[in-house]
Design an enzyme around this catalytic site. Structure first.
Site, PDB file in Angstrom:
ATOM      1  N   GLU A  86      -3.886-101.212 -77.338  1.00 36.67           N
ATOM      2  CA  GLU A  86      -5.248-101.571 -77.023  1.00 36.67           C
ATOM      3  C   GLU A  86      -6.012-101.786 -78.168  1.00 36.67           C
ATOM      4  O   GLU A  86      -7.222-102.167 -77.827  1.00 36.67           O
ATOM      5  CB  GLU A  86      -5.566-100.547 -75.978  1.00 36.67           C
TER       6      GLU A  86
ATOM      7  N   LEU B 238      -4.475 -91.854 -71.526  1.00 32.08           N
ATOM      8  CA  LEU B 238      -2.865 -92.137 -71.274  1.00 32.08           C
ATOM      9  C   LEU B 238      -2.977 -92.628 -69.799  1.00 32.08           C
ATOM     10  O   LEU B 238      -2.391 -92.066 -68.917  1.00 32.08           O
ATOM     11  CB  LEU B 238      -2.197 -90.838 -71.472  1.00 32.08           C
ATOM     12  N   HIS B 239      -3.321 -93.758 -69.664  1.00 35.63           N
ATOM     13  CA  HIS B 239      -3.558 -94.283 -68.296  1.00 35.63           C
ATOM     14  C   HIS B 239      -2.209 -94.929 -67.649  1.00 35.63           C
ATOM     15  O   HIS B 239      -1.303 -94.887 -68.587  1.00 35.63           O
ATOM     16  CB  HIS B 239      -4.587 -95.222 -68.169  1.00 35.63           C
ATOM     17  N   ALA B 240      -2.088 -95.410 -66.324  1.00 31.78           N
ATOM     18  CA  ALA B 240      -0.929 -95.729 -65.919  1.00 31.78           C
ATOM     19  C   ALA B 240       0.065 -96.555 -66.757  1.00 31.78           C
ATOM     20  O   ALA B 240       1.196 -96.497 -67.039  1.00 31.78           O
ATOM     21  CB  ALA B 240      -0.981 -96.169 -64.565  1.00 31.78           C
TER      22      ALA B 240
END
Lengths: 318, 90
Positions: free
Chosen positions: B89, B14-16
Site C-alpha cells: 500500500e 492489518l485489514h482483511a
C-alpha cells in the site's frame, strides 16, 4: 475452457412445421416438395411488405417471411397485373418460406408464383403479432448456438450447477455422492450448452441422458438406481465449480470476497475454484459452495460482514 | 526459533486483504509462524485467516513475528518484507 464443437444451427421447414406449437394450427398451402430442402437459420422474422412494394434487397434467405393484414390490404388494392409483377419482382430463391397470418386468403397470383417456384407457404389463424411471438420463441430455442463441454451438470436447491475440471479429478464420483444426498443429475461427462438470449441452458445429449460413468463400476443408470427424482432435465446454468488439484491452485481466495467467473459464449457464469486433496470432502464443499452462492445472490455475504466488523474494530483502536 | 519485532506501518492496518496476503505468504513455508501482539501477548497463527483477523492490528501496533521450522530464516525475511512494504500500500 474451449468448446469442442460449434454447429451452425438450422432447421428445415418440414421440421419447423412439425415442432410448431399446436395452437398455431399450421397448414401447408404449397411447396410440399421443398419442405425438406429449404432451411430457416435465423430466429428473426421478416415482413414481406416492403419487398412486395418493390424494395426487395433486404430479404434474408433464412428468415420466415410474414404476410399479414397490411401486406394483403396492399396487394388487394393493386390490379392483377401489378400483383403479378409484385411477386415476380421477388427473388424467390431467397425466400425459405412464407407464413400467412390471420387466416387471410392468399391471392391467386401468390399461390401461382409459389407453386411454380416450389416456395412453401404456411398459414395460421393467429394474428401477425401473436404468430411472430410464437415463431420467434420457438426458433430462438431451436436455433440457439450450441456447444458441448466436458463436465457434469446437476440441479441443486433449484439452481443449475456446472462442475468442470480435468479428467480423473472426481467429477462423476462427486456427482454420484450429491445424487445420494438428494440432488439431481442433469448430465455426466458431456454437457450440451445452448445460449438462449442472455442465459445458458445446460442439458444432456439424448444418448447418454441419465447415465453416469464411475471408474470401477462402469456405466450406471441413475434413474434405475435412485428413482425419477434423482434426474433433472435441461436447466439454466447459474453457477460453475471448477475442481483443481491442490498444487495447481496458485491463488486460493482466502477471504471469499471475490467471485471468479467462467466465460461461456461471452456470458459470465460465477465460479468457485475448489482445490481437491485427500481429506477434503468434496461433496460437502460443493454443497456448501452452492449454499454460499444462494446467500450471496440474496444479498447476504458472510465474508463481507465479518470484514466490515473487523474494519470497525481496527479503526476504533487507532 | 527466530523472533523479530515489527510495527504495522500501513494506513489501513492489518485489514482483511492484508491479512489474506500474509496468510497466503505464510502458507508457502513449512515453518510455524506466529504473530504476537506485543502489549497483550495475544497471538495468531499466520496461516489461518480467522486467527490473523482476531489480532485486529491497526496502524502503529507493535507485533512480534515468531518463526520456527526448517525454512525459518527465509520465512521471517519474507514476512518482515511484507510488513515493511506496508502490504503493497505504500
Amino acid at each position: 475452457m474451449l468448446p469442442n464443437q460449434a454447429e451452425e444451427p438450422k432447421i428445415s421447414i418440414a421440421e419447423f412445421v412439425e415442432k410448431a406449437p399446436l395452437e398455431m394450427q399450421l397448414e401447408v398451402l404449397s411447396g410440399t416438395n421443398s419442405l425438406q430442402k429449404k432451411y430457416i437459420n435465423s430466429p428473426r422474422i421478416q415482413k414481406l411488405g416492403l419487398a412486395l412494394a418493390g424494395f426487395a434487397h433486404y430479404i434474408h434467405k433464412g428468415r420466415i417471411q410474414i404476410v399479414g393484414q397490411s401486406e394483403t390490404a396492399y396487394l388487394d388494392q393493386l390490379n392483377q397485373k401489378e400483383r403479378s409483377y409484385a411477386f415476380e419482382n421477388l427473388d424467390l430463391n431467397k425466400i425459405c418460406c412464407i407464413l400467412i397470418t390471420k387466416d387471410l386468403k392468399p391471392s391467386k397470383e401468390l399461390i401461382n408464383t409459389a407453386l411454380k417456384n416450389d416456395v412453401p407457404i404456411l398459414k395460421t389463424h393467429l394474428v401477425s403479432s401473436t404468430a411472430i411471438g410464437k415463431v420467434s420463441k420457438l426458433l430462438q430455442k431451436i436455433l440457439a448456438p450450441k456447444i458441448t463441454i466436458h463436465g457434469v451438470m446437476l440441479g441443486m436447491y433449484g439452481l443449475g450447477l456446472l462442475i468442470i475440471g480435468e479428467s480423473g479429478i472426481g467429477k462423476s464420483e462427486c456427482a454420484l455422492d450429491l445424487i445420494t444426498k438428494g440432488h439431481r443429475l442433469i448430465s455426466d461427462d458431456v454437457v450440451t450448452i445452448k445460449k438462449i438470449g442472455d442465459i445458458l441452458e445446460g442439458s444432456s445429449p439424448e444418448l447418454t441422458k441419465e447415465h453416469l460413468e464411475i471408474r470401477g463400476l462402469g456405466i450406471i443408470n441413475i434413474r434405475d438406481l435412485f428413482g425419477v427424482s434423482s434426474i433433472g432435465q435441461n436447466k439454466q446454468i447459474d453457477l460453475c465449480i471448477e475442481l483443481k488439484k491442490w498444487d495447481e491452485v496458485v491463488d486460493v481466495d482466502r477471504l471469499g470476497l471475490e467471485m471468479q467467473e467462467e466465460n461461456i459464449f461471452d456470458i459470465k457464469i460465477p465460479k468457485f475454484i475448489l482445490p481437491v486433496s485427500s481429506g477434503r470432502y468434496i461433496t460437502t464443499l460443493v454443497e456448501t459452495a452452492v449454499r454460499v452462492f444462494l446467500l450471496k445472490i440474496s444479498g447476504h455475504d458472510a465474508a463481507k460482514k465479518l470484514i466490515d466488523k473487523h474494519n470497525k474494530v481496527i479503526r476504533k483502536s487507532i | 526459533m527466530l523472533r523479530k519485532d515489527v510495527k504495522v506501518i500501513n494506513q489501513l492496518g492489518l485489514h482483511a486483504r492484508a491479512a489474506a496476503q500474509l496468510v497466503r505468504l505464510a502458507g508457502t513455508f513449512e515453518s510455524k509462524i506466529k504473530i504476537i501482539r506485543k502489549e497483550s501477548q495475544i497471538y495468531a497463527d499466520a496461516k489461518s485467516i480467522l486467527s490473523v483477523l482476531t489480532l485486529a492490528a491497526s496502524k502503529g501496533t507493535d507485533l512480534i513475528i515468531e518463526v520456527e521450522g526448517a525454512d525459518e530464516g527465509i520465512a521471517l525475511e519474507k514476512v518482515l518484507e511484507l510488513f515493511s512494504e506496508g502490504f503493497g500500500e505504500l
